[in-house]
Structures are given as structure tokens and as C-alpha cells.
Design an enzyme around this catalytic site. Structure first.
Site, PDB file in Angstrom:
ATOM      1  N   SER A   1      -0.340   8.113  -4.317  1.00 59.05           N
ATOM      2  CA  SER A   1      -0.368   9.050  -5.447  1.00 59.05           C
ATOM      3  C   SER A   1      -0.265   8.334  -6.790  1.00 59.05           C
ATOM      4  O   SER A   1       0.390   7.291  -6.919  1.00 59.05           O
ATOM      5  CB  SER A   1       0.779  10.051  -5.329  1.00 59.05           C
ATOM      6  OG  SER A   1       0.624  10.864  -4.191  1.00 59.05           O
TER       7      SER A   1
ATOM      8  N   GLU B   1       1.612  10.515   8.666  1.00 61.66           N
ATOM      9  CA  GLU B   1       2.661  10.976   7.755  1.00 61.66           C
ATOM     10  C   GLU B   1       3.032  12.422   8.055  1.00 61.66           C
ATOM     11  O   GLU B   1       4.216  12.775   8.139  1.00 61.66           O
ATOM     12  CB  GLU B   1       2.189  10.849   6.309  1.00 61.66           C
ATOM     13  CG  GLU B   1       3.194  11.371   5.295  1.00 61.66           C
ATOM     14  CD  GLU B   1       2.689  11.268   3.863  1.00 61.66           C
ATOM     15  OE1 GLU B   1       3.515  11.080   2.963  1.00 61.66           O
ATOM     16  OE2 GLU B   1       1.462  11.391   3.654  1.00 61.66           O
TER      17      GLU B   1
ATOM     18  N   GLU C   1      -0.257  23.937   0.099  1.00 59.18           N
ATOM     19  CA  GLU C   1      -1.596  24.433  -0.199  1.00 59.18           C
ATOM     20  C   GLU C   1      -2.660  23.525   0.418  1.00 59.18           C
ATOM     21  O   GLU C   1      -3.650  24.000   1.004  1.00 59.18           O
ATOM     22  CB  GLU C   1      -1.787  24.535  -1.718  1.00 59.18           C
ATOM     23  CG  GLU C   1      -0.951  25.610  -2.392  1.00 59.18           C
ATOM     24  CD  GLU C   1       0.504  25.230  -2.571  1.00 59.18           C
ATOM     25  OE1 GLU C   1       1.314  26.116  -2.878  1.00 59.18           O
ATOM     26  OE2 GLU C   1       0.834  24.035  -2.397  1.00 59.18           O
TER      27      GLU C   1
ATOM     28  N   GLN D   1       4.639   3.763   0.625  1.00 60.17           N
ATOM     29  CA  GLN D   1       3.245   4.220   0.575  1.00 60.17           C
ATOM     30  C   GLN D   1       2.812   4.353  -0.883  1.00 60.17           C
ATOM     31  O   GLN D   1       3.427   5.089  -1.653  1.00 60.17           O
ATOM     32  CB  GLN D   1       3.107   5.567   1.284  1.00 60.17           C
ATOM     33  CG  GLN D   1       1.720   6.161   1.249  1.00 60.17           C
ATOM     34  CD  GLN D   1       1.715   7.596   1.750  1.00 60.17           C
ATOM     35  OE1 GLN D   1       2.768   8.150   2.026  1.00 60.17           O
ATOM     36  NE2 GLN D   1       0.556   8.195   1.840  1.00 60.17           N
TER      37      GLN D   1
END
Length: 405
Positions: A121, A236, A374, A118
Site C-alpha cells: 500500500s 494474507e 468492500e 508487506q
């Protein structure tokens, strides 16, 4: 009955195909790749996928029946060999790709002959993935990719990558993205290892220098990449947190072994262990219920519940187990860098032996990978509970005009 969950004829069909699979391809004497290929061809890979693409067009509730019977028979598990492909790429390709693309990619993905990674990021776009800077510029029937990705699990052994790139910098960040399937062996793709606290390098950074991707490998419309990415991200979180394991397996099973064999267990230790065990069992049952009630298609934000629970609980369990080990927990086998051919995050429920200090160190990543805890709390608050969203000052501002780190 109207619902497939109560369709006895479909259950009979699934059980018949399972019998054929296990009789013709005994798990104990069949090569795993051959077994998984037969499973796919019989429609038992993703039972809710269309016929011919690894499924039977049935309710996904039958998948737990299939997995349960295969576990009982000792069948090989392909999930940890190709977790991103099996858990994330397959549903994304099915949902947003052409039939031709699905026919080409789904079977070798399931058999693990072609591993996936993947590519979302970036160094300046982690939790805020939509701010990514990797560019894709069209040149006729191909797209030219330039940029850098980071924290890419198993990129060093991957054949294909799911790439999110910016195709229009003059639109707001979520609207100028397009989704591609990139050949990780193409000229211009460079993969470098990122060494972790365990000494392993599961993760990588990936550089793209004028990498050409055919337009036929674009998923979804140009500029609609964020919607496609949501499909990947929701799957995911489900694949990380929603993997249904047998009772007393994984990290809680290891803690149970230690507390049974330890000579220094106190009443406080036993009380703390029971709290952890109850939480682990509640999470396991939650995953079973979610798997039974989820309809065919793509999971919703509720998958973040399992991911959040798994990440935080796993860290607590390993910390507890390390405390029980005492000074023995200080020992570590080796910090020599190793580039594994599997992702540790997906092996917790199928692991037969543990290097506990290594598992403890690896668990620190659980609350980061696949979306930080978070971010999971934000998703649950906004999309499940309907709470007010976080302030977003760049929502209607073009990506090119938005300040970045």
C-alpha cells in the site's frame, strides 16, 4: 487409497515425528525459537512444503492434525510473532523463489528470528494497489528503489519486506510491476511510526531513498509482479480470517465471560449473544472445512469469505461486549504510544487476557487491513459468483497516462 488425506502411512509418519518433537523438545522447557527450529527440521512447519524446506510433501490436511496436537501439548505459537512471514511470505517465497532463496529464508522466518513485513500500500494506492508509484530501476545486477509505502505492519522490527514496485510505467498498471524481497536494514530504508486510535503504532510508513536490492531477491519475472502479489494477498486473507481457534476463544469467548458475570443481562442480550455465538461457531467450522479441503499450493479467492466474515463479525462482537460493560467500557488504560512486537490482528485466537476497550478500538481496523470489506465483496462477486466486474476505464491504458489522486 489414492488421496493423501486417506494415506495411513503418512499419518503414521506425521504422528511419529510429532512424538519425536514433543519428547525431544518439551514445550514447557524448550525455548520457543529452538522448538520452532526443530519443528521445521522435522517437516512439521508446513507439511505440504517439500522435504528440507519445512515440510514432508504431504497433503495440507495433515497440518490441522499437527496444530491440534501442538495446542494440546501447550506448544508455543509463532504466528502472532511473525504473522506476515509465517502466513504470507513463506508460501510466496516457496512458489515464486529459487530453491536457494527458500533454503536461506524459510527456516528463520518460521522460527521468527527474521520478522517480515508487506510493502504494498501507498498514500495514493490503497484498495487499488496496482496503481502504486514506487519505482524500481535496474542498474546491472541490482535494482534501485525509490518511493513510499504506508500501513506497513511491524516494519519497525522487520528484517525482510515483500515489496511491489513499478518497473515499467509505460505498461498498464497491472503489467508494469515487479516483486522484490528487500532488506529492511539496507541503507536508504527509513521507517516512521503511524499512531493508531489505540495509542499503539503497529503500522508504519516506509521511505525508500536509492535502496539497492540484488536481482537475486526478485520473485517471479520482471513485469509479472502482480501475479506474485496475488499469491501473497490470497494467503494474507486466509491467514487473517482462516486461523482456526478453539471453540469459545477470541472475541466471542470474551463476550461469553462478560455475559456470564454481568448483573444487567436481559433476555434481549441473551438472544443477541446467541446470534453472535452461532455466527462465530459457523465461521470456525467453515475454516476447519476449508483447511481440510484446500489442496497443496496457494489458496483461491474463497479465502476472502473467511476474511470478510471475521472482520465484520469481530466488530459486532466487541460492540456487543462494550454495551454489556456499560460505563466501565468508557475506561481506557493508556493512550501512550507503544510500538509492539506483535500484530494485534493475529492474537485474537491466542490471547489469554483482554483490555476490552482496546480490543474494541482495534477491531475497527479489521475491515480495512488485508483488503477492505468492500474489496472482499467485489472479489467474491466477480471471482466466486461470476458476477459482472466493476467498470475499469484504465484497464488497457498505460500507468503513465492514467490520472491519479
Amino acid at each position: 487409497m489414492e488421496t493423501q488425506e486417506l494415506d495411513t502411512s503418512m499419518e503414521d509418519e506425521v504422528r511419529s515425528r510429532l512424538g519425536e518433537l514433543l519428547e525431544t523438545f518439551p514445550p514447557s522447557s524448550t525455548e520457543p525459537v529452538k522448538f520452532w527450529g526443530a519443528q521445521f527440521d522435522l517437516g512439521l512447519a508446513y507439511v505440504h512444503f517439500p522435504v528440507g524446506l519445512g515440510g514432508l510433501g504431504a497433503s495440507p490436511s495433515y497440518q490441522e492434525l499437527i496444530q491440534s496436537e501442538l495446542r494440546r501439548a501447550g506448544a508455543p505459537n509463532n504466528f502472532f510473532r511473525n504473522p506476515i512471514g509465517v502466513g504470507m511470505a513463506a508460501p510466496t517465497v516457496l512458489t515464486h523463489g529459487s530453491r536457494e532463496l527458500a533454503e536461506r529464508l524459510l527456516r528463520p522466518c518460521f522460527t521468527t528470528e527474521e520478522v517480515w513485513c508487506q510493502l504494498f500500500s501507498e498514500p495514493g494506492a490503497g484498495s487499488d494497489v496496482a496503481s502504486l508509484a514506487t519505482r524500481a530501476e535496474r542498474d546491472g545486477d541490482v535494482w534501485v528503489i525509490n518511493g513510499q509505502k504506508v500501513w506497513t505492519t511491524l516494519a519497525h522490527i522487520s528484517r525482510w519486506g515483500m515489496l511491489l514496485a513499478r518497473t515499467n510505467p509505460d505498461l498498464p498498471k497491472h503489467k508494469g510491476l515487479t516483486y522484490f524481497i528487500v532488506d529492511m536494514h539496507a541503507p536508504g530504508v527509513e521507517v516512521r511510526p503511524l499512531r493508531q486510535i489505540t495509542g499503539d503504532a503497529e503500522f508504519n510508513e516506509v521511505f525508500f531513498n536509492d535502496v539497492k536490492v540484488p536481482d537475486a531477491h526478485r520473485l517471479g519475472e520482471v513485469g509479472n509482479g502482480w501475479s506474485v502479489a496475488i499469491t501473497t494477498l490470497m494467503n494474507e486473507r486466509l491467514s487473517i480470517g482462516g486461523n482456526i481457534a478453539p471453540r469459545n476463544s477470541g472475541s466471542i469467548g470474551e463476550a461469553l465471560k462478560i455475559i456470564k458475570n454481568s448483573q444487567n443481562v436481559t433476555a434481549e442480550h441473551k438472544a443477541e449473544f446467541m446470534k453472535l455465538w452461532c455466527a462465530a461457531e459457523a465461521g470456525r467450522l467453515l475454516n476447519i472445512r476449508a483447511g481440510q479441503t484446500r489442496r497443496a499450493g496457494n489458496p483461491g479467492p474463497e479465502g476472502s469469505v473467511a476474511k470478510l466474515l471475521y472482520a465484520e463479525l469481530n466488530k459486532k462482537i466487541y460492540s456487543f461486549a462494550m454495551d454489556l460493560l456499560g460505563q466501565d467500557g468508557l475506561l481506557y488504560s493508556s493512550y501512550e504510544m507503544h510500538r509492539p512486537d506483535f500484530a494485534e490482528v493475529q492474537r485474537e485466537s491466542v490471547r489469554s487476557s483482554y483490555d476490552l476497550p482496546k480490543a474494541f478500538l482495534r477491531s475497527r481496523a479489521n475491515s480495512i487491513e488485508g483488503g477492505t470489506s468492500e474489496i472482499m465483496r467485489n472479489i467474491l462477486g466477480e471471482r466466486v459468483l461470476g458476477l459482472p466486474g466493476e467498470p475499469r476505464v484504465d484497464k488497457d491504458r498505460s500507468w503513465a497516462e492514467t490520472p491519479r489522486n
